[in-house]
Every structure is written in C-alpha cells, then in structure tokens.
Scaffold this active site. Structure first.
Site, PDB file in Angstrom:
ATOM      1  N   SER A 701     -32.020  16.912  18.989  1.00 35.46           N
ATOM      2  CA  SER A 701     -33.009  17.945  18.682  1.00 35.46           C
ATOM      3  C   SER A 701     -32.720  19.287  19.334  1.00 35.46           C
ATOM      4  O   SER A 701     -33.421  20.260  19.079  1.00 35.46           O
ATOM      5  CB  SER A 701     -34.407  17.470  19.093  1.00 35.46           C
ATOM      6  OG  SER A 701     -34.458  17.221  20.476  1.00 35.46           O
ATOM      7  N   LYS A 744     -43.760  18.427  22.172  1.00 32.93           N
ATOM      8  CA  LYS A 744     -42.945  19.622  22.388  1.00 32.93           C
ATOM      9  C   LYS A 744     -43.767  20.891  22.238  1.00 32.93           C
ATOM     10  O   LYS A 744     -43.607  21.844  23.016  1.00 32.93           O
ATOM     11  CB  LYS A 744     -41.771  19.618  21.403  1.00 32.93           C
ATOM     12  CG  LYS A 744     -40.771  18.502  21.641  1.00 32.93           C
ATOM     13  CD  LYS A 744     -39.696  18.467  20.563  1.00 32.93           C
ATOM     14  CE  LYS A 744     -38.700  17.347  20.796  1.00 32.93           C
ATOM     15  NZ  LYS A 744     -37.690  17.249  19.742  1.00 32.93           N
TER      16      LYS A 744
END
Length: 796
Positions: A701, A744
């Site tokens: 990611s 996140k």
C-alpha cells in the site's frame, strides 16, 4: 569411582597424538611411575577397582603403562573440578597399582581394572612426557602386632560386621573376609576402601603410615557410620509400622462401616454419597448424562474410601453435577432498554450497537434460534471487552471471560482425560461452571493470540466450540459426555484477523471497531474516563476540574493512539497530582487547564511534524495499517552521483521492496511526462528510506507514496505538507485498492492531515469512515499515478 567422559572423535585425535609422541619422550626411569590423576577415587593397597578414563593425558598414560608393562600411580586430585591438573593440584601420597585389564568400548570410553599394591610418596615430577611421570618413594610397611594393635583389630572387625548387618542385602562373604584378615595394615586398607566416606577422608587414611593410628581412624569412621545406619534402620522400621497401622485402620473402618450398615445407622461415607445422589437429582441432566452419572455413583458406593481412585471419581461427579445442565437466566429482551444500556456504556460504535440490537430482536421473535458467534476486531483500547459486558447487562445474562492469549495446548480448551493425575475440564467448561447458566455471554478474549505447540492446536479445538451446527454436542475430554453450548452467546475479540486460521474465522461474524477521532475521544473522556479516574483516585468532582481544553491538549499532545486506554492513564496521572496536593492540604480545589499540564506531564510528547518533514523534495507522507491502528509513514528518497543503483533501507519486507522497484520503473517510464531527463537516472544512485528503521515494514500500500516521493525527488518539487496517500501501483500506472482505509484515514486525521489521497476503487469504504472524520478531511480519488502527482506535488 572416577567417571571421566570423552567423545569418540576426541579419543581418535588423542590416539593420533600419542602415536606421534611415543618416539619422542625419553625412557621412564625404573624408580619413577606413570601418574594417573583421579577425581573422586582413592585406591588402597590390596583392593581391585575399575576406573573409567577419558582425559587425553590419562588415556596416554594408561596406554603407555600397558605397552611397557609398567605399574601406574593412582593419585587423588585436590579439586575434582580441575580438568587438567598440574603437579600442584595432586596429593603427594598415592597407590602403585598393576593394570589387570584394559579395554576400549565402541563408544570410545577407556576402562581399566587396577589392583592396588603399595603406597608411595611423590618425590619429584619429571618433564618431557605427554602425561604425568614422577620419581616416587615406595612405602614399606612393617606389620608388628602389639597388644594395642591386636585390641584395635578386634574392635574394628566387630564394628565392621555390625555395620554390614545394618546394610540391607550386604553379601555375607564380606563379613567372612573381614574376619580372615590377620595383618592390621591390610585390615585398615580393606575396610577404608569399602566404606562410604568422602574421598578426602579416604586420602587421609591413605597418607597415615602408622598402622595403629590408621586403625583408630577407621574405628572412628565405623562408629559414625554405624550410628547413621542405625538411625536409618529405625526410620525404616517406623515407616513400616505406620503403614501397618494405616492398613489396620482401614480394616477397622471397613468393619465399622459393615456394623453401621447392619444397624441401619448413617456414617460419613454414606452422607457423602447421599449428598452426591441429591446433587445428581437436582442437576436435571439429559437422560444419557444422567444414566452415566448414576452408573459412576454406584461405582463410588462400592469403592473403598482408601482407594486411590475414590477421590478422583468423587471430584469427577462433583464437576458433573456443578455444570449448569438445565440452569439458565431469563432473557429480558427489551430493545429500547438495551439501546439505552449500550448508549450509556459506550459512545459511538453505531454499527456494533446496531448489530447487537438486531441479534436481540431476532432472539425475541425466535427464542429457540441459534446464537451467533460475533468477533470484535480492532486496535487495543477501543472497548471490545467492555462491549461484551454491556451485552450481558442489556440481556440480563451472566457474563464470563476466557483469556486465550498464549494458550498452546489443545487440552486447555477440551480438558484432560480424567485418568491423568490432576486432570481438569478445559477452559470452556470451567467458564460454564463459573457462569452457572447455560445461556451466558462468554467472551473469548485475544483469540488472535492462540499459540500452537507439540500438545496440539487449540484453534482446531475451538472449531467445534464456535460452530452453531456442532456445539450442541460439545464433548469435553474430562467430562466425556456431550454438553449443549448452542445457548451460549460467544463473543470473540482480536486485534488482527491475519493470525486467526481461516476455518475458525469462517465460523465468526466479524465486526470491525475503528479507532476514535479526537472529538469522540474528548466525548468519551467527559462521559466516562474523568468520572472513573476521579473515583479511582479518591477525588470528588468539586475538588478537581479538568477543562475541555486540557482534555483536548492531552489527546493531541500527550496521547496518539487508536483507543482511549493511554488517554485514561494520562488523566489518572493528572488526578494523582491533584490528589497529592489536596492530601497535603496545599489546596482545596484544583482546576487544570492546558497551561498546567506541562508542569504535571512534562513537555508535549507529540508534535505535528508532517510539514517539517515534507518541506524538501523527495519526501512523501504515506499511510500504514498496524495491529494497534493506523499510522503515518514517511517515504524519503535521495539522489547521489552513481550508476543507476537503487538502495532500499528501513527494514522493508519483500513486497515493499518490490513496490519501490515498481515505483522507480514508473518514474523512468514517465520521465517525459514529468520533465526529467532520462540520462539523469543513469548517472544517479537513488536511495529510498522509510524511517523508524528498527520496525519491520511490509505490504504493497506504500506504492503511491513511493512513486510520489521519487517523482518529487527527480523533478525537484516538494510534496504538499497537508497531503497523505495510500494505494498499490501497477506497472501500467494504475492505482489499485488496499485495505485498512478506515484506520489509515483516522491516523491521517490525528497527524493533522487535511487531504487524503485514496484509490478510486476504495470509494465504497468511505461509508465506514466516521462522519466526524469525513467532515474534517478532503478526499482525492486516484485512478492513475498521474492523479497523485497533480494532487500532491507542488507545481513549478
């Protein structure tokens, strides 16, 4: 006996060394002996003893003595722990011995049988030999028998025979051999060699040349050993008497039991059986279990109380009757009240509360339905365990918690079979006994931290427990009868799903609990944490006041976490400081504002460093997911003159390294679009580093952040400080979706980020983000890496 160990390899090496040295050392003088040091063995003249030899020098000494047909001198070491004794480490007096037999076993151990012949005293050690060699002075004993010596010999023989009679299974021939000895020195040496005394004491006897003194020493040791042996015999006799008394008492108790049975009177064993019979009647077990319990009860009635199986069977029946076979609490299913309880106990967590209320609604409409298996997954401190307690409170059920962290034995779940000593049921049945109701709320805490050892896989044992189709006949190894767990509401908690085996995860309904926003943390602190810490520190609300601004400062500057556990600890630290002032009488009421926190908690622990770290080209702010919530990750890139090499540091995993290589290839492929000269890559080495180098990192990611950092570096344009990004990239420049969006985004909010760049294919995850966080952030949806460059890098 000396026990010296040596490996076959070591002996082979020693043999080679000896063969090389045999032709080197000079001949051994006639008045010298080859010395064999021993650790805990003293050899006396006239005795034959076996010796195990393992040290290299000792093996060489023995083999040379055998080859040259010489006697050896057996000498005791002063310290048994010395591995390579020097002349200073040996006693001066030893025994010259003839080697009767010498052999080497297949495992490389050397054995010899020696016969002691004569005392000697070492005069001088000789040099030049691979083993100890010494000139010796042989002792010549004169056995003149005086009346004093004869009297002592008679005493020694009598005491020796007395000691042999006290030793169990002592050979009768020894007593005859003692009586046959005519010489005082031989008698003293023979008995000293047989006695169980310390090597130093034996050495003292060996060093005594005078026969009369030697007999006196032996007599003293014999008297001491006879006293010890006599006490040992008395203790053994007393033990035998107690055992006989125990058997007599058991016989009398059996007779008394028969008398009571004939008279029709009750007695203690009967009352115990009666209590167990009553407990079996009241347990209302299923028919199969009831028949099994009554069968075991009849076995117990016929069994003697002194039998070793009696307490084991009684304990088993007690467990069988104390498990809640038919006991259950009445469900008070009031949806409105349940909603009120959940809202009072927890702020936010709307999705979790809605799922719990749905379960209660289904339970109200279908009371006989199967209970679900819920699994709360989230970072520490977000309220997973307390949610289970609130569910039990809302439904009126008993609550019981089972901690699974670190369990690595399958028997901890299913129990041990009762044939083992100290066997117990597994944690599941023990929790059911504690709960006392078959429809309790059972929380299986930290299910992601189950271990796996040689005793079996506990996660596999949980498959039956957590399967609504199977757990109606759960069988514990100790109870060995089926128990219905289908009425139990199981709630599991975990920090991560990755470590939970797939078959086990498939049986659970996963409900993810995100971290809290700053506003939610402040509200939780006002509603719950401040009140709880005031009570914990003995303060009344009118004695201490913590302002909202101070709470906000604690959240931003002193605690940066997904949950609120550390926030509560920090508030507790503030209140303890206030409690000390009030206890000392310094103040009656204390108001804590932001300005007072520095003096209590010290300087701020967290700063908004995003702007500072991204002010130079080549630095991008990424977003990462960890088991304790989301976090901000800085990707740093630097360029130095070189030949096109890529250097990666920061404990990056294989997937993350591949992301960096993909990002560099993309930047090279789009050099024209970015305005970068292609030859610049050939003349430069590029170094990509992810700080916090002691922490391992992996995952795809960070691809977008790595591409942005490299594009910023090569174009010499910095990345906007208020931007953070996540997403996987492909070689075609597409931005692919990733997981952990919710955690996140909340991490970006905590770090002071205002705009988050996310993959366009993650738009569906936007609903999972708390509404408060969505209002404070702007989102840019990325289809390709070009979108990331346009949104994140400052224009020229």
């Amino acid at each position: 006996m000396e026990m010296e160990q040596a490996t076959p390899a070591a002996n082979a090496t020693a043999d080679e060394t000896r063969r090389e040295k045999e032709s080197v050392f000079p001949p051994i003088p006639e008045d010298a002996l080859i010395i064999l040091p021993t650790r805990n063995l003293v050899l006396f003249p006239g005795l034959v003893m076996p010796i195990n030899v393992g040290r290299e020098a000792s093996v060489a000494a023995v083999q040379e003595a055998v080859r040259s047909k010489r006697r050896i001198g057996v000498v005791l070491q002063q310290n048994a722990a010395t591995e390579n004794p020097t002349p200073a480490d040996l006693h001066e007096v030893g025994t010259a011995a003839a080697i009767v037999r010498y052999l080497t076993t297949p495992d490389g151990t050397h054995h010899l049988v020696c016969q002691g012949q004569q005392r000697f005293r070492i005069v001088k050690f000789l040099d030049g030999y691979p083993f100890p060699v010494a000139r010796v002075e042989l002792a010549h004993e004169t056995d003149t028998i005086t009346p004093e010596i004869e009297a002592r010999m008679i005493q020694v023989k009598e005491r020796a025979v007395e000691a042999l009679e006290l030793i169990p299974q002592a050979p009768a021939e020894l007593a005859v051999a003692v009586q046959e000895i005519k010489l005082p020195g031989v008698l003293a040496d023979f008995i000293a060699g047989l006695m169980d005394i310390q090597p130093e004491e034996k050495q003292s006897v060996l060093e005594t040349a005078d026969s009369q003194r030697r007999l006196d020493m032996i007599l003293s040791h014999l008297l001491s050993r006879i006293e010890v042996l006599r006490l040992s015999r008395e203790i053994s006799d007393q033990t035998q008497e107690r055992l006989a008394k125990s058997q007599r008492d058991m016989l009398l108790r059996e007779q008394l039991k028969t008398i009571h049975e004939q008279l029709g009177d009750g007695e203690e064993g009967g009352s115990e059986i009666a209590e167990l019979t009553k407990a079996v009647d009241e347990a209302k077990m299923p028919e199969e279990v009831d028949q099994h319990a009554r069968k075991e009860l009849k076995r117990l009635e016929r069994m003697q109380e002194g039998s070793g199986e009696y307490p084991m069977l009684r304990t088993y029946l007690e467990w069988l009757t104390e498990v809640p076979w038919s006991k259950s609490t009445e469900d008070h299913i009031d949806i409105a009240r349940a909603r009120e309880v959940l809202n009072d106990d927890h702020f936010g967590l709307d999705k979790v509360k809605r799922r719990i209320l749905e379960y209660l609604a289904v339970r109200k409409l279908n009371p006989q339905g199967k209970s679900p298996i819920l699994c709360f997954v989230g970072p520490p401190g977000v309220g997973k365990t307390s949610l289970g307690q609130s569910i039990a409170k809302a439904t009126g059920r008993k609550f019981v918690r089972v901690s699974l962290g670190g369990i690595h034995d399958e028997a901890e779940i299913r129990g041990h079979r009762r044939t083992y000593v100290g066997a117990l049921p597994g944690n599941i049945m023990q929790a059911m006994r504690r709960a006392g109701a078959r429809n309790c709320v059972m929380m299986l805490d930290e299910i992601d931290k189950l271990g796996h050892g040689i005793q079996g896989d506990p996660s596999a044992a949980l498959l039956e427990v957590l399967d609504p189709e199977q757990n109606s006949t759960f069988r514990d190894n100790y109870l060995a009868v089926p128990f219905d767990l289908s009425k139990v509401m199981f709630i599991c908690t975990a920090n991560v799903l990755d470590t939970i085996p797939s078959p086990l995860r498939d049986r659970m309904e996963v409900i993810e609990l995100p971290g809290y926003t700053e506003a939610e943390k402040a509200e939780i602190a006002r509603r719950y944490l401040i009140k709880r810490q005031l009570e914990a520190n003995g303060l009344a609300p009118e004695q201490c006041e913590l302002s909202d601004a101070a709470v906000h400062t604690i959240i931003v500057d002193y605690t940066r976490e997904a949950g609120v556990r550390n926030l509560e600890r920090t508030i507790g630290s503030v209140f303890r400081h206030v409690a000390m002032q009030i206890a000392e009488g310094v103040a009656q009421k204390v108001t804590i504002g932001p300005n007072e926190l520095r003096g209590i908690l010290g300087p701020r622990k967290f700063e908004n460093e995003v702007a500072m770290r991204t002010s130079l080209p080549g630095v991008a702010t990424g977003l990462a997911w960890t088991p304790v919530g989301g976090d901000v990750l800085f990707i740093e890139a630097s360029r130095t003159p070189g030949n096109g090499k890529l250097i990666l540091t920061g404990q990056l995993g294989d997937v993350m390294k591949e992301s960096a290589q993909t990002a560099l290839t993309l930047v090279k492929a789009r050099s024209a679009e970015l305005g970068v000269a292609p030859e610049l890559f050939e003349k430069s080495d590029i170094h990509v580093h992810v700080p916090a180098g002691a922490i391992p990192k992996d995952g795809p990611s960070a691809g977008v952040a790595m591409f942005t950092a490299l594009a910023s570096l090569m174009t010499n344009r910095p990345v906007r400080s208020d931007r953070a990004m996540t997403g996987e990239i492909s070689l075609r420049g597409l931005v692919l979706p990733v997981g952990g969006i919710k955690e996140k985004v909340l991490a970006a909010l905590r770090a002071g980020i205002s705009t988050v760049l996310l993959p366009a294919r993650n738009k569906t995850d936007l609903e999972e983000i708390p509404e408060d966080a969505r209002k404070q952030l702007a989102f840019v949806w990325l289809e390709t890496v070009s979108d990331a460059v346009n949104a994140a890098i400052v224009p020229k």
